[in-house]
Scaffold this motif. Structure first.
Motif, PDB file in Angstrom:
ATOM      1  N   ALA A   1     -15.484   6.064  -7.614  1.00  0.00           N
ATOM      2  CA  ALA A   1     -14.272   6.461  -6.898  1.00  0.00           C
ATOM      3  C   ALA A   1     -13.092   6.693  -7.826  1.00  0.00           C
ATOM      4  O   ALA A   1     -13.020   6.135  -8.930  1.00  0.00           O
ATOM      5  CB  ALA A   1     -13.901   5.394  -5.866  1.00  0.00           C
ATOM      6  N   GLU A   2     -12.185   7.515  -7.353  1.00  0.00           N
ATOM      7  CA  GLU A   2     -10.904   7.746  -8.023  1.00  0.00           C
ATOM      8  C   GLU A   2      -9.885   6.751  -7.460  1.00  0.00           C
ATOM      9  O   GLU A   2      -9.809   6.551  -6.238  1.00  0.00           O
ATOM     10  CB  GLU A   2     -10.440   9.174  -7.760  1.00  0.00           C
ATOM     11  CG  GLU A   2      -9.077   9.499  -8.325  1.00  0.00           C
ATOM     12  CD  GLU A   2      -8.589  10.879  -7.887  1.00  0.00           C
ATOM     13  OE1 GLU A   2      -7.875  11.522  -8.675  1.00  0.00           O
ATOM     14  OE2 GLU A   2      -8.921  11.306  -6.759  1.00  0.00           O
TER      15      GLU A   2
ATOM     16  N   GLY B   1     -17.827   1.211  -7.657  1.00  0.00           N
ATOM     17  CA  GLY B   1     -17.415   0.287  -6.602  1.00  0.00           C
ATOM     18  C   GLY B   1     -15.924   0.269  -6.337  1.00  0.00           C
ATOM     19  O   GLY B   1     -15.433  -0.601  -5.616  1.00  0.00           O
ATOM     20  N   GLY B   2     -15.193   1.226  -6.875  1.00  0.00           N
ATOM     21  CA  GLY B   2     -13.734   1.219  -6.732  1.00  0.00           C
ATOM     22  C   GLY B   2     -13.255   1.313  -5.303  1.00  0.00           C
ATOM     23  O   GLY B   2     -12.210   0.746  -4.959  1.00  0.00           O
TER      24      GLY B   2
ATOM     25  N   ARG C   1     -10.722  10.577  -4.484  1.00  0.00           N
ATOM     26  CA  ARG C   1     -12.042  11.162  -4.238  1.00  0.00           C
ATOM     27  C   ARG C   1     -13.148  10.149  -4.537  1.00  0.00           C
ATOM     28  O   ARG C   1     -13.115   9.452  -5.546  1.00  0.00           O
ATOM     29  CB  ARG C   1     -12.236  12.395  -5.127  1.00  0.00           C
ATOM     30  CG  ARG C   1     -13.548  13.127  -4.888  1.00  0.00           C
ATOM     31  CD  ARG C   1     -13.605  14.398  -5.697  1.00  0.00           C
ATOM     32  NE  ARG C   1     -13.666  14.126  -7.128  1.00  0.00           N
ATOM     33  CZ  ARG C   1     -13.599  15.068  -8.069  1.00  0.00           C
ATOM     34  NH1 ARG C   1     -13.421  16.324  -7.718  1.00  0.00           N
ATOM     35  NH2 ARG C   1     -13.679  14.750  -9.347  1.00  0.00           N
ATOM     36  N   VAL C   2     -14.135  10.093  -3.646  1.00  0.00           N
ATOM     37  CA  VAL C   2     -15.352   9.328  -3.896  1.00  0.00           C
ATOM     38  C   VAL C   2     -16.436  10.349  -4.230  1.00  0.00           C
ATOM     39  O   VAL C   2     -16.715  11.253  -3.432  1.00  0.00           O
ATOM     40  CB  VAL C   2     -15.755   8.475  -2.680  1.00  0.00           C
ATOM     41  CG1 VAL C   2     -17.046   7.719  -2.962  1.00  0.00           C
ATOM     42  CG2 VAL C   2     -14.636   7.494  -2.331  1.00  0.00           C
ATOM     43  N   GLU C   3     -17.030  10.232  -5.405  1.00  0.00           N
ATOM     44  CA  GLU C   3     -17.949  11.254  -5.894  1.00  0.00           C
ATOM     45  C   GLU C   3     -19.215  11.340  -5.044  1.00  0.00           C
ATOM     46  O   GLU C   3     -19.738  10.329  -4.568  1.00  0.00           O
ATOM     47  CB  GLU C   3     -18.341  10.962  -7.350  1.00  0.00           C
ATOM     48  CG  GLU C   3     -17.173  10.889  -8.313  1.00  0.00           C
ATOM     49  CD  GLU C   3     -16.404  12.199  -8.414  1.00  0.00           C
ATOM     50  OE1 GLU C   3     -17.012  13.265  -8.207  1.00  0.00           O
ATOM     51  OE2 GLU C   3     -15.197  12.150  -8.711  1.00  0.00           O
ATOM     52  N   HIS C   4     -19.686  12.572  -4.869  1.00  0.00           N
ATOM     53  CA  HIS C   4     -20.937  12.831  -4.155  1.00  0.00           C
ATOM     54  C   HIS C   4     -22.043  12.857  -5.209  1.00  0.00           C
ATOM     55  O   HIS C   4     -22.257  13.867  -5.881  1.00  0.00           O
ATOM     56  CB  HIS C   4     -20.846  14.165  -3.411  1.00  0.00           C
ATOM     57  CG  HIS C   4     -21.999  14.439  -2.512  1.00  0.00           C
ATOM     58  ND1 HIS C   4     -22.309  13.643  -1.429  1.00  0.00           N
ATOM     59  CD2 HIS C   4     -22.938  15.424  -2.518  1.00  0.00           C
ATOM     60  CE1 HIS C   4     -23.374  14.132  -0.815  1.00  0.00           C
ATOM     61  NE2 HIS C   4     -23.777  15.205  -1.465  1.00  0.00           N
TER      62      HIS C   4
ATOM     63  N   ARG D   1      -3.845   7.263 -12.739  1.00  0.00           N
ATOM     64  CA  ARG D   1      -5.102   7.449 -12.019  1.00  0.00           C
ATOM     65  C   ARG D   1      -6.266   6.992 -12.889  1.00  0.00           C
ATOM     66  O   ARG D   1      -6.262   7.152 -14.100  1.00  0.00           O
ATOM     67  CB  ARG D   1      -5.320   8.928 -11.670  1.00  0.00           C
ATOM     68  CG  ARG D   1      -4.478   9.444 -10.528  1.00  0.00           C
ATOM     69  CD  ARG D   1      -5.025  10.776 -10.046  1.00  0.00           C
ATOM     70  NE  ARG D   1      -5.064  11.778 -11.120  1.00  0.00           N
ATOM     71  CZ  ARG D   1      -5.880  12.827 -11.132  1.00  0.00           C
ATOM     72  NH1 ARG D   1      -6.763  12.988 -10.158  1.00  0.00           N
ATOM     73  NH2 ARG D   1      -5.841  13.686 -12.119  1.00  0.00           N
ATOM     74  N   LYS D   2      -7.263   6.433 -12.235  1.00  0.00           N
ATOM     75  CA  LYS D   2      -8.530   6.121 -12.858  1.00  0.00           C
ATOM     76  C   LYS D   2      -9.615   6.884 -12.090  1.00  0.00           C
ATOM     77  O   LYS D   2      -9.468   7.154 -10.891  1.00  0.00           O
ATOM     78  CB  LYS D   2      -8.822   4.616 -12.801  1.00  0.00           C
ATOM     79  CG  LYS D   2      -7.814   3.751 -13.553  1.00  0.00           C
ATOM     80  CD  LYS D   2      -7.960   3.879 -15.055  1.00  0.00           C
ATOM     81  CE  LYS D   2      -7.008   2.965 -15.790  1.00  0.00           C
ATOM     82  NZ  LYS D   2      -7.214   3.004 -17.264  1.00  0.00           N
TER      83      LYS D   2
END
Length: 260
Positions: free
Chosen positions: A121-122, A70-71, A108-111, A64-65
């Motif tokens: 993004a993860e 922009g992921g 997850r895309v961070e808020h 995982r990254k």
């Protein structure tokens, strides 16, 4: 790497003017190996979680990254993965991974606050097969490539930070002139000090950007100083504006947070 440049830069150029542009993301950070991997000691202690193994004429990636700019929008991601768990980051190897590859998904895309147009993004890789010709450089060359890329990109980030600081400064100047606040010594001193620091940061960024091959120390200084000036400057402008400073109408709160 000429073959990688020919394949993927051509793709970017061909699709740049279409409604399906080819976007790339740069995937370094992992859940337990963040910015500390940039430090010499941190790189030795980094607990990596993304690994690659040779298989069927290519490689299989797992891991995982996180916080990848922009992921979730990218069509391709440059992923740094270790080939040897014992050697860790010294075995880091870079791969170009299409985001439509089997086993690749967005977590997850961070808020976020601040620059929300740049999502973080993860990225999740579960047995993602990557052909050998998608490897960038030689095996174990990832650490060097990572540093070279960041040395080139840091002055650009510093330039973004200067733009945010200038935006806040110009907003404050316009409001001060319109409201009559420019007559107050507090506003004059604050804005003069901010103008001085913005000019100093711009000079440092220009120097770093004009140095080739890039100087790692100079690149790092330009990014760090410019980002510090931006955050400090935007904070001071928000303080000067009072309650209005935190409203979206003033337009300064968005400039406050610089994406790394």
């Amino acid at each position: 790497d000429p073959r990688i440049l020919k394949r993927f830069l051509r793709l970017v150029a061909e699709r740049a003017r279409t409604d399906r542009p080819a976007l790339f993301a740069f995937a370094i950070t992992e859940p337990s190996a963040g910015s500390d991997v940039e430090d010499t000691e941190g790189s030795r202690k980094a607990k990596l979680s993304t690994f690659a193994r040779r298989e069927n004429g290519g490689y299989v990636l797992n891991g995982r990254k996180c916080f990848i700019s922009g992921g979730n929008l990218a069509t391709h991601v440059t992923v740094f993965a270790a080939l040897d768990k014992e050697k860790g980051i010294s075995s880091w190897t870079a791969f170009v991974v299409p985001t439509d590859a089997k086993g690749f998904s967005i977590g997850r895309v961070e808020h976020k606050m601040g620059q929300r147009a740049s999502p973080a993004a993860e990225l999740i890789m579960e047995d993602v097969h990557v052909p050998e010709d998608h490897r960038v450089g030689a095996e174990g060359d990832g650490w060097r490539l990572n540093h070279q890329t960041l040395d080139l990109s840091r002055p650009a980030v510093g330039a973004i930070a200067i733009g945010s600081a200038r935006y806040a400064f110009e907003k404050a100047m316009a409001i001060a002139r319109e409201s009559g606040s420019m007559a107050h010594k507090e506003w004059q001193y604050e804005l003069a000090d901010l103008a001085m620091k913005i000019e100093a940061a711009r000079t440092l960024v220009w120097r770093a950007a004009s140095t080739f091959p890039p100087d790692p120390a100079l690149s790092s200084m330009s990014k760090c100083f410019a980002c510090d000036v931006s955050v400090e400057g935007c904070s001071r402008v928000i303080d000067l504006l009072g309650e209005a400073g935190v409203t979206q109408a003033a337009g300064v709160e968005k400039a406050h947070c610089v994406d790394p």
